[in-house]
Design an enzyme around this catalytic site. Structure first.
Site: not given
Ligand code: PGA
Length: 250
Positions: A97, A95, A173, A213, A9-11, A167
């Protein structure tokens, strides 16, 4: 046996030029990879570039979000048909976020999921508790609610296009990965919820990814757990070398 999936997931990272550079580095390294499905989720603007770059490879392209309506006056949104037209075969939904910054709810997750699988996309649906919910012993209850409302009313044929990503928000993150034991416990719980809502066979077939992470040095321990069928990788999926090491976990 469930087939593993490693998804990136590149966000909100990478332009079209950066997307080309990423796949130029990645593709030669994964020619012989057969043990897992590989999915990459670039931002909307780079989807077409990613589809071109991955044509004829084992990499599938995913969106990071989608709208539930077919079309309409929804400024800034993108529909399922727009995604499938450019060659997307997956979308991420719900997600943390999106839930945290853009007001998505279990109800909107359900609508988006139904629209996505109805329109021919595979849906990677994210669930997971925040830190205070874990600390107060509510993690399972929260995930149970997210699954029941977001994914509780699917047909059997829709179910085969669903992938759940667990998640824990406190691990995204932050560099703080859930231990394989914590992750595996929740994965088993999610499978149990699916068995209750649907049936044991559907629950057994469901692929459940861990996210939060994930890095080259913790992927193997996670993948050893029976109920962990892959990973949804954020930060470590941006660098082709580290993403390759995660893909080649075994
Ligand atoms: P991360 O993000 O690997 O940077 O913790 C995971 C995600 O948000 O899908």
């Amino acid at each position: 046996m469930r087939r593993s999936i490693i998804a990136g997931n590149w966000k909100m990272f990478k332009t079209c030029a950066e997307t080309r550079a990423f796949f130029d580095a990645l593709i030669p390294e994964i020619q012989n990879v057969e043990h897992c499905d590989i999915v990459v989720a670039p931002p909307f603007t780079a989807l077409s570039t990613a589809v071109d770059e991955t044509e004829g490879t084992r990499v599938a392209v995913s969106a990071q979000n989608v709208h539930s309506e077919k079309e309409g006056a929804f400024t800034g949104e993108v529909s399922v048909r727009m995604l499938t037209e450019v060659g997307c075969t997956y979308t991420i939904i719900g997600h943390s976020e999106r839930r945290q910054y853009f007001g998505e709810t279990d109800e909107s997750v359900e609508k988006k999921t139904l629209a996505s699988v109805g329109g021919g996309l595979n849906a990677i649906v994210c669930v997971g508790e925040i830190l205070s919910e874990r600390d107060s012993g509510q993690a399972i209850e929260v995930v149970r609610r997210q699954v029941r409302i977001g994914l509780g009313r699917l047909t059997e044929s829709a179910l085969s296009h669903i992938i759940v990503a667990y998640e824990p928000v406190w691990a995204i993150g932050t560099g703080r990965t859930a231990t394989p034991e914590i992750a595996a416990e929740m994965h088993a719980e999610i499978r149990k919820i699916f068995a209750e809502i649907y049936n044991p066979a559907a629950a057994y077939a469901l692929r459940i990814l861990y996210g939060g992470s994930v890095k080259p040095d913790n992927i193997s321990a996670l993948m050893k757990k029976e109920d962990i069928d892959g990973a949804l990788v954020g930060g470590a999926s941006l660098d082709p070398a580290s993403f390759v090491r995660i893909i080649k976990y075994s």
